[in-house]
Design a protein around this motif. Sequence first.
Motif, PDB file in Angstrom:
ATOM      1  N   ARG A  93      -5.103   1.444  11.934  1.00 10.16           N
ATOM      2  CA  ARG A  93      -4.519   1.294  10.601  1.00 10.16           C
ATOM      3  C   ARG A  93      -5.639   1.344   9.565  1.00 10.16           C
ATOM      4  O   ARG A  93      -6.450   0.428   9.467  1.00 10.16           O
ATOM      5  CB  ARG A  93      -3.764  -0.024  10.501  1.00 10.16           C
ATOM      6  N   LEU A  94      -5.663   2.422   8.796  1.00 14.67           N
ATOM      7  CA  LEU A  94      -6.655   2.605   7.736  1.00 14.67           C
ATOM      8  C   LEU A  94      -6.163   1.952   6.465  1.00 14.67           C
ATOM      9  O   LEU A  94      -5.013   2.121   6.074  1.00 14.67           O
ATOM     10  CB  LEU A  94      -6.865   4.102   7.482  1.00 14.67           C
ATOM     11  N   ARG A  95      -7.041   1.218   5.803  1.00 16.68           N
ATOM     12  CA  ARG A  95      -6.791   0.683   4.468  1.00 16.68           C
ATOM     13  C   ARG A  95      -7.933   1.162   3.588  1.00 16.68           C
ATOM     14  O   ARG A  95      -9.086   0.851   3.840  1.00 16.68           O
ATOM     15  CB  ARG A  95      -6.825  -0.818   4.544  1.00 16.68           C
ATOM     16  N   ALA A  96      -7.604   1.972   2.588  1.00 14.88           N
ATOM     17  CA  ALA A  96      -8.598   2.494   1.651  1.00 14.88           C
ATOM     18  C   ALA A  96      -8.060   2.276   0.244  1.00 14.88           C
ATOM     19  O   ALA A  96      -7.254   3.073  -0.246  1.00 14.88           O
ATOM     20  CB  ALA A  96      -8.866   3.974   1.910  1.00 14.88           C
ATOM     21  N   GLY A  97      -8.488   1.187  -0.361  1.00 13.09           N
ATOM     22  CA  GLY A  97      -7.963   0.856  -1.684  1.00 13.09           C
ATOM     23  C   GLY A  97      -6.479   0.563  -1.605  1.00 13.09           C
ATOM     24  O   GLY A  97      -6.040  -0.274  -0.826  1.00 13.09           O
ATOM     25  N   ALA A  98      -5.683   1.323  -2.362  1.00 13.15           N
ATOM     26  CA  ALA A  98      -4.239   1.094  -2.413  1.00 13.15           C
ATOM     27  C   ALA A  98      -3.465   1.984  -1.447  1.00 13.15           C
ATOM     28  O   ALA A  98      -2.245   2.021  -1.501  1.00 13.15           O
ATOM     29  CB  ALA A  98      -3.744   1.328  -3.838  1.00 13.15           C
ATOM     30  N   VAL A  99      -4.166   2.721  -0.576  1.00 14.06           N
ATOM     31  CA  VAL A  99      -3.465   3.600   0.362  1.00 14.06           C
ATOM     32  C   VAL A  99      -3.723   3.172   1.800  1.00 14.06           C
ATOM     33  O   VAL A  99      -4.720   2.521   2.097  1.00 14.06           O
ATOM     34  CB  VAL A  99      -3.861   5.086   0.179  1.00 14.06           C
ATOM     35  N   GLU A 100      -2.793   3.552   2.677  1.00 10.39           N
ATOM     36  CA  GLU A 100      -2.945   3.233   4.090  1.00 10.39           C
ATOM     37  C   GLU A 100      -2.377   4.377   4.922  1.00 10.39           C
ATOM     38  O   GLU A 100      -1.533   5.141   4.469  1.00 10.39           O
ATOM     39  CB  GLU A 100      -2.303   1.900   4.420  1.00 10.39           C
ATOM     40  N   ASP A 101      -2.908   4.488   6.130  1.00  8.73           N
ATOM     41  CA  ASP A 101      -2.412   5.456   7.099  1.00  8.73           C
ATOM     42  C   ASP A 101      -2.509   4.806   8.472  1.00  8.73           C
ATOM     43  O   ASP A 101      -3.384   3.966   8.707  1.00  8.73           O
ATOM     44  CB  ASP A 101      -3.245   6.739   7.053  1.00  8.73           C
TER      45      ASP A 101
ATOM     46  N   PRO B  81       0.822  -1.210   0.000  1.00 10.28           N
ATOM     47  CA  PRO B  81       0.000   0.000   0.000  1.00 10.28           C
ATOM     48  C   PRO B  81       0.857   1.262   0.000  1.00 10.28           C
ATOM     49  O   PRO B  81       1.984   1.262   0.482  1.00 10.28           O
ATOM     50  CB  PRO B  81      -0.804  -0.118   1.293  1.00 10.28           C
ATOM     51  N   LEU B  82       0.321   2.326  -0.550  1.00  8.08           N
ATOM     52  CA  LEU B  82       0.980   3.626  -0.534  1.00  8.08           C
ATOM     53  C   LEU B  82       0.661   4.303   0.786  1.00  8.08           C
ATOM     54  O   LEU B  82      -0.491   4.343   1.211  1.00  8.08           O
ATOM     55  CB  LEU B  82       0.466   4.497  -1.685  1.00  8.08           C
ATOM     56  N   ARG B  83       1.675   4.821   1.470  1.00  7.81           N
ATOM     57  CA  ARG B  83       1.462   5.531   2.727  1.00  7.81           C
ATOM     58  C   ARG B  83       0.869   6.898   2.427  1.00  7.81           C
ATOM     59  O   ARG B  83       1.319   7.591   1.533  1.00  7.81           O
ATOM     60  CB  ARG B  83       2.788   5.692   3.463  1.00  7.81           C
ATOM     61  N   ALA B  84      -0.156   7.260   3.195  1.00 11.24           N
ATOM     62  CA  ALA B  84      -0.830   8.547   3.009  1.00 11.24           C
ATOM     63  C   ALA B  84      -1.020   9.216   4.368  1.00 11.24           C
ATOM     64  O   ALA B  84      -2.118   9.230   4.909  1.00 11.24           O
ATOM     65  CB  ALA B  84      -2.162   8.348   2.302  1.00 11.24           C
ATOM     66  N   PRO B  85       0.068   9.751   4.968  1.00  9.21           N
ATOM     67  CA  PRO B  85      -0.054  10.404   6.276  1.00  9.21           C
ATOM     68  C   PRO B  85      -1.069  11.537   6.243  1.00  9.21           C
ATOM     69  O   PRO B  85      -1.151  12.285   5.277  1.00  9.21           O
ATOM     70  CB  PRO B  85       1.354  10.933   6.541  1.00  9.21           C
ATOM     71  N   GLY B  86      -1.868  11.638   7.301  1.00 11.39           N
ATOM     72  CA  GLY B  86      -2.873  12.693   7.384  1.00 11.39           C
ATOM     73  C   GLY B  86      -4.225  12.309   6.825  1.00 11.39           C
ATOM     74  O   GLY B  86      -5.190  13.053   6.959  1.00 11.39           O
ATOM     75  N   LEU B  87      -4.318  11.159   6.209  1.00 14.81           N
ATOM     76  CA  LEU B  87      -5.582  10.703   5.637  1.00 14.81           C
ATOM     77  C   LEU B  87      -6.590  10.366   6.728  1.00 14.81           C
ATOM     78  O   LEU B  87      -7.771  10.647   6.620  1.00 14.81           O
ATOM     79  CB  LEU B  87      -5.340   9.491   4.736  1.00 14.81           C
TER      80      LEU B  87
ATOM     81  N   ILE C  86     -11.979  10.233   7.633  1.00 12.44           N
ATOM     82  CA  ILE C  86     -11.074   9.930   6.536  1.00 12.44           C
ATOM     83  C   ILE C  86     -11.157  11.072   5.540  1.00 12.44           C
ATOM     84  O   ILE C  86     -12.219  11.342   4.967  1.00 12.44           O
ATOM     85  CB  ILE C  86     -11.437   8.598   5.864  1.00 12.44           C
ATOM     86  N   ALA C  87     -10.039  11.778   5.359  1.00 16.66           N
ATOM     87  CA  ALA C  87      -9.991  12.924   4.451  1.00 16.66           C
ATOM     88  C   ALA C  87     -10.185  12.464   3.007  1.00 16.66           C
ATOM     89  O   ALA C  87      -9.596  11.474   2.576  1.00 16.66           O
ATOM     90  CB  ALA C  87      -8.652  13.639   4.594  1.00 16.66           C
ATOM     91  N   GLY C  88     -11.021  13.177   2.290  1.00 17.29           N
ATOM     92  CA  GLY C  88     -11.222  12.896   0.880  1.00 17.29           C
ATOM     93  C   GLY C  88     -11.843  11.553   0.584  1.00 17.29           C
ATOM     94  O   GLY C  88     -11.672  11.022  -0.509  1.00 17.29           O
ATOM     95  N   ALA C  89     -12.556  10.981   1.548  1.00 18.11           N
ATOM     96  CA  ALA C  89     -13.177   9.675   1.318  1.00 18.11           C
ATOM     97  C   ALA C  89     -14.282   9.810   0.285  1.00 18.11           C
ATOM     98  O   ALA C  89     -15.217  10.571   0.458  1.00 18.11           O
ATOM     99  CB  ALA C  89     -13.738   9.111   2.617  1.00 18.11           C
ATOM    100  N   GLY C  90     -14.109   9.098  -0.804  1.00 16.08           N
ATOM    101  CA  GLY C  90     -15.114   9.116  -1.857  1.00 16.08           C
ATOM    102  C   GLY C  90     -15.721   7.742  -2.027  1.00 16.08           C
ATOM    103  O   GLY C  90     -15.502   6.842  -1.225  1.00 16.08           O
ATOM    104  N   ALA C  91     -16.469   7.590  -3.061  1.00 20.85           N
ATOM    105  CA  ALA C  91     -17.105   6.304  -3.333  1.00 20.85           C
ATOM    106  C   ALA C  91     -16.095   5.396  -4.020  1.00 20.85           C
ATOM    107  O   ALA C  91     -15.840   5.523  -5.201  1.00 20.85           O
ATOM    108  CB  ALA C  91     -18.329   6.503  -4.207  1.00 20.85           C
ATOM    109  N   GLY C  92     -15.486   4.513  -3.264  1.00 17.30           N
ATOM    110  CA  GLY C  92     -14.537   3.557  -3.823  1.00 17.30           C
ATOM    111  C   GLY C  92     -15.224   2.227  -4.056  1.00 17.30           C
ATOM    112  O   GLY C  92     -16.406   2.048  -3.766  1.00 17.30           O
ATOM    113  N   ALA C  93     -14.465   1.300  -4.589  1.00 15.63           N
ATOM    114  CA  ALA C  93     -15.017  -0.024  -4.848  1.00 15.63           C
ATOM    115  C   ALA C  93     -15.386  -0.721  -3.540  1.00 15.63           C
ATOM    116  O   ALA C  93     -16.380  -1.431  -3.482  1.00 15.63           O
ATOM    117  CB  ALA C  93     -14.011  -0.858  -5.632  1.00 15.63           C
TER     118      ALA C  93
END
Length: 103
Positions: free
Chosen positions: A86-94, A12-18, A34-41
């Motif tokens: 530990r957040l997992r949102a698609g290919a990103v994590e924080d 996963p790609l690290r996304a600090p602050g997410l 979750i900042a910028g949380a949109g409609a994901g799969a």
Amino acid sequence: VEIDGAEDAAAPLRAPGLLTASPNPFGDAIAFRIAGAGAGAEPPTIAIQDVAGRHVRALTAQGGAAVWDGRNERGEPVAAGVYFARLRAGAVEDVIRLVRLDR
């Protein structure tokens, strides 16, 4: 992560602050945003872990938010101390640190 010169697509790609949480420290419950949380799969997931990395609770965020009531998967209150979300949102994590206070 590189394997034979190629990037590991599964990492996963690290996304600090997410992921943010308040109040922190907390007593009874803590709210996640979750900042910028949109409609994901798939809806984002938040795994709560203790300082040893043991699984405590899994949460599924709806509408970019989730609440942890300070209980484990069996519904028992967890002890005061440090935990990690530990957040997992698609290919990103924080990952953020949480502090649970005695109630």
